[in-house]
Design an enzyme around this catalytic site. Structure first.
Site, PDB file in Angstrom:
ATOM      1  N   GLY A  14       0.793  -1.223   0.000  1.00 37.96           N
ATOM      2  CA  GLY A  14       0.000   0.000   0.000  1.00 37.96           C
ATOM      3  C   GLY A  14       0.826   1.272   0.000  1.00 37.96           C
ATOM      4  O   GLY A  14       0.390   2.297   0.537  1.00 37.96           O
ATOM      5  N   ASN A  16       1.344   3.165  -2.532  1.00 38.33           N
ATOM      6  CA  ASN A  16       0.583   4.163  -3.302  1.00 38.33           C
ATOM      7  C   ASN A  16      -0.543   4.759  -2.460  1.00 38.33           C
ATOM      8  O   ASN A  16      -0.792   5.965  -2.502  1.00 38.33           O
ATOM      9  CB  ASN A  16       0.012   3.530  -4.575  1.00 38.33           C
ATOM     10  CG  ASN A  16       1.026   3.532  -5.694  1.00 38.33           C
ATOM     11  OD1 ASN A  16       1.378   4.589  -6.213  1.00 38.33           O
ATOM     12  ND2 ASN A  16       1.531   2.358  -6.040  1.00 38.33           N
ATOM     13  N   LYS A  92      -7.124  -8.052  -7.675  1.00 39.76           N
ATOM     14  CA  LYS A  92      -8.324  -8.781  -8.096  1.00 39.76           C
ATOM     15  C   LYS A  92      -8.999  -7.988  -9.196  1.00 39.76           C
ATOM     16  O   LYS A  92      -8.933  -6.756  -9.201  1.00 39.76           O
ATOM     17  CB  LYS A  92      -9.301  -8.906  -6.915  1.00 39.76           C
ATOM     18  CG  LYS A  92      -8.810  -9.830  -5.832  1.00 39.76           C
ATOM     19  CD  LYS A  92      -9.120 -11.258  -6.199  1.00 39.76           C
ATOM     20  CE  LYS A  92      -8.285 -12.212  -5.382  1.00 39.76           C
ATOM     21  NZ  LYS A  92      -8.260 -13.558  -5.921  1.00 39.76           N
ATOM     22  N   ASN A 108      -7.043   3.084 -11.936  1.00 43.00           N
ATOM     23  CA  ASN A 108      -6.032   2.081 -11.603  1.00 43.00           C
ATOM     24  C   ASN A 108      -4.662   2.645 -11.933  1.00 43.00           C
ATOM     25  O   ASN A 108      -4.530   3.476 -12.833  1.00 43.00           O
ATOM     26  CB  ASN A 108      -6.268   0.802 -12.402  1.00 43.00           C
ATOM     27  CG  ASN A 108      -5.270  -0.292 -12.040  1.00 43.00           C
ATOM     28  OD1 ASN A 108      -4.972  -0.500 -10.854  1.00 43.00           O
ATOM     29  ND2 ASN A 108      -4.733  -0.970 -13.032  1.00 43.00           N
ATOM     30  N   HIS A 110      -0.832   1.356 -13.096  1.00 41.97           N
ATOM     31  CA  HIS A 110      -0.130   0.184 -13.630  1.00 41.97           C
ATOM     32  C   HIS A 110       1.341   0.550 -13.811  1.00 41.97           C
ATOM     33  O   HIS A 110       1.651   1.610 -14.364  1.00 41.97           O
ATOM     34  CB  HIS A 110      -0.758  -0.223 -14.974  1.00 41.97           C
ATOM     35  CG  HIS A 110      -0.166  -1.476 -15.528  1.00 41.97           C
ATOM     36  ND1 HIS A 110      -0.498  -2.727 -15.045  1.00 41.97           N
ATOM     37  CD2 HIS A 110       0.765  -1.671 -16.487  1.00 41.97           C
ATOM     38  CE1 HIS A 110       0.198  -3.639 -15.705  1.00 41.97           C
ATOM     39  NE2 HIS A 110       0.983  -3.027 -16.579  1.00 41.97           N
ATOM     40  N   ASP A 151      -6.534  -3.782 -17.770  1.00 40.99           N
ATOM     41  CA  ASP A 151      -5.592  -2.735 -18.218  1.00 40.99           C
ATOM     42  C   ASP A 151      -5.927  -2.091 -19.556  1.00 40.99           C
ATOM     43  O   ASP A 151      -5.028  -1.614 -20.250  1.00 40.99           O
ATOM     44  CB  ASP A 151      -4.154  -3.302 -18.294  1.00 40.99           C
ATOM     45  CG  ASP A 151      -3.689  -3.857 -16.953  1.00 40.99           C
ATOM     46  OD1 ASP A 151      -4.091  -3.313 -15.915  1.00 40.99           O
ATOM     47  OD2 ASP A 151      -2.921  -4.830 -16.957  1.00 40.99           O
ATOM     48  N   GLU A 180       5.192   6.627  -9.377  1.00 42.82           N
ATOM     49  CA  GLU A 180       3.805   6.294  -9.036  1.00 42.82           C
ATOM     50  C   GLU A 180       3.322   7.170  -7.880  1.00 42.82           C
ATOM     51  O   GLU A 180       2.188   7.624  -7.848  1.00 42.82           O
ATOM     52  CB  GLU A 180       3.688   4.808  -8.632  1.00 42.82           C
ATOM     53  CG  GLU A 180       3.941   3.836  -9.763  1.00 42.82           C
ATOM     54  CD  GLU A 180       3.630   2.389  -9.376  1.00 42.82           C
ATOM     55  OE1 GLU A 180       2.621   2.144  -8.698  1.00 42.82           O
ATOM     56  OE2 GLU A 180       4.412   1.497  -9.755  1.00 42.82           O
TER      57      GLU A 180
HETATM   58  C1  GAR Z   1       2.395  -0.899  -7.743  1.00 47.74           C
HETATM   59  O1  GAR Z   1       3.620  -0.915  -8.428  1.00 47.74           O
HETATM   60  C2  GAR Z   1       1.249  -0.879  -8.738  1.00 47.74           C
HETATM   61  O2  GAR Z   1       1.535  -0.125  -9.881  1.00 47.74           O
HETATM   62  C3  GAR Z   1       1.122  -2.327  -9.063  1.00 47.74           C
HETATM   63  O3  GAR Z   1       1.287  -2.985  -7.820  1.00 47.74           O
HETATM   64  C4  GAR Z   1       2.159  -2.217  -7.005  1.00 47.74           C
HETATM   65  C5  GAR Z   1       1.510  -2.013  -5.651  1.00 47.74           C
HETATM   66  O4  GAR Z   1       2.403  -1.407  -4.768  1.00 47.74           O
HETATM   67  N1  GAR Z   1      -0.137  -2.637  -9.667  1.00 47.74           N
HETATM   68  C6  GAR Z   1      -0.285  -3.530 -10.645  1.00 47.74           C
HETATM   69  O5  GAR Z   1       0.624  -4.218 -11.047  1.00 47.74           O
HETATM   70  C7  GAR Z   1      -1.694  -3.654 -11.209  1.00 47.74           C
HETATM   71  N2  GAR Z   1      -1.691  -4.363 -12.426  1.00 47.74           N
HETATM   72  P1  GAR Z   1       1.890  -0.745  -3.409  1.00 47.74           P
HETATM   73  O6  GAR Z   1       1.051  -1.792  -2.683  1.00 47.74           O
HETATM   74  O7  GAR Z   1       3.151  -0.460  -2.654  1.00 47.74           O
HETATM   75  O8  GAR Z   1       1.101   0.493  -3.750  1.00 47.74           O
END
Ligand code: GAR
Length: 210
Positions: A14, A16, A92, A108, A110, A151, A180
């Site tokens: 988490g 982000n 999910k 979202n 990515h 996506d 991000e």
């Molecule tokens: C992030 O890099 C996000 O972009 C990716 O998962 C990570 C979560 O990190 N999402 C995907 O790959 C979705 N297809 P976080 O839990 O530290 O935010």
């Protein structure tokens, strides 16, 4: 305008989610995190939410049964008067009933430049491994609206990050995560300030005097 009421969905650490929360704290974003939904009871995102008095719901098939997940999620979203859903490492697929109820109001993030390196199975470290394996020279971040496939929804913002010959997936992941953590709050801000117009696949940022 009242602060935009956002519900965050996260499955993992988490970071982000935390970055968005801190952007709100610093008054860079006029929004409120009204709740966190996670499928993973052990998610770091859940601890962060609970430590910061954010309502949290663990919703998964083990607890609720696959067929009840969308209803459970929709109940939470409605109780929280959610205006925007923010997927932040939510591993999910969001169900059609939720997507239909929040059309063009689900974002979202990515960790690559879509439409490259997206789709089923392309998440987290798998993305960075595939990017390095393919030998591309740039990767990056995409914030997009969520539709009924993996996506593929309209792109709101992208940022380019270099890929170096010496990169491991972990090193690249860290370089991308840093981006991000700024781009997501910027994208949400466009929604909070009602600056977004959607025209087919194009997401247009309204100009001041438009
Ligand atoms: C992030 O890099 C996000 O972009 C990716 O998962 C990570 C979560 O990190 N999402 C995907 O790959 C979705 N297809 P976080 O839990 O530290 O935010």
């Amino acid at each position: 305008m009242n602060p935009l009421r956002i519900a965050v969905f996260a499955s993992g650490t988490g970071t982000n989610f935390q970055a968005i929360y801190h952007a709100i704290e610093r008054n860079e974003l006029d929004a409120e995190v009204v709740g966190l939904i996670t499928n993973n009871p052990g998610a770091g995102a859940r601890d962060f939410a609970e430590n910061n008095s954010i309502e949290t719901a663990v919703i998964n098939k083990k607890i609720h049964g696959e067929e009840n997940i969308d209803t459970e999620i929709l109940n939470c979203l409605r109780n929280w008067n959610t205006e925007l859903i923010v997927l932040a490492g939510y591993m999910k697929m969001v169900g059609d009933p939720v997507i239909d109820s929040y059309k063009n109001r689900i974002l979202n993030i990515h960790p690559a430049l879509l439409p490259s390196f997206g789709g089923k199975g392309m998440y987290g470290m798998h993305v960075h491994e595939a990017v390095i394996e393919h030998g591309v020279k740039v990767s990056g971040v995409t914030v997009h609206l969520v539709d009924n496939e993996y996506d593929t929804g309209p792109i709101v913002m992208q940022r380019v990050v270099p890929v170096y010959d010496t990169d491991t997936p972990e090193v690249l992941q860290n370089r991308i995560l840093k981006e991000e953590h700024t781009i997501y709050a910027e994208a949400i801000k466009l929604f909070a300030e009602d600056k977004i117009e959607i025209n087919g696949r194009q997401v247009i940022v309204k100009r001041k005097n438009a």
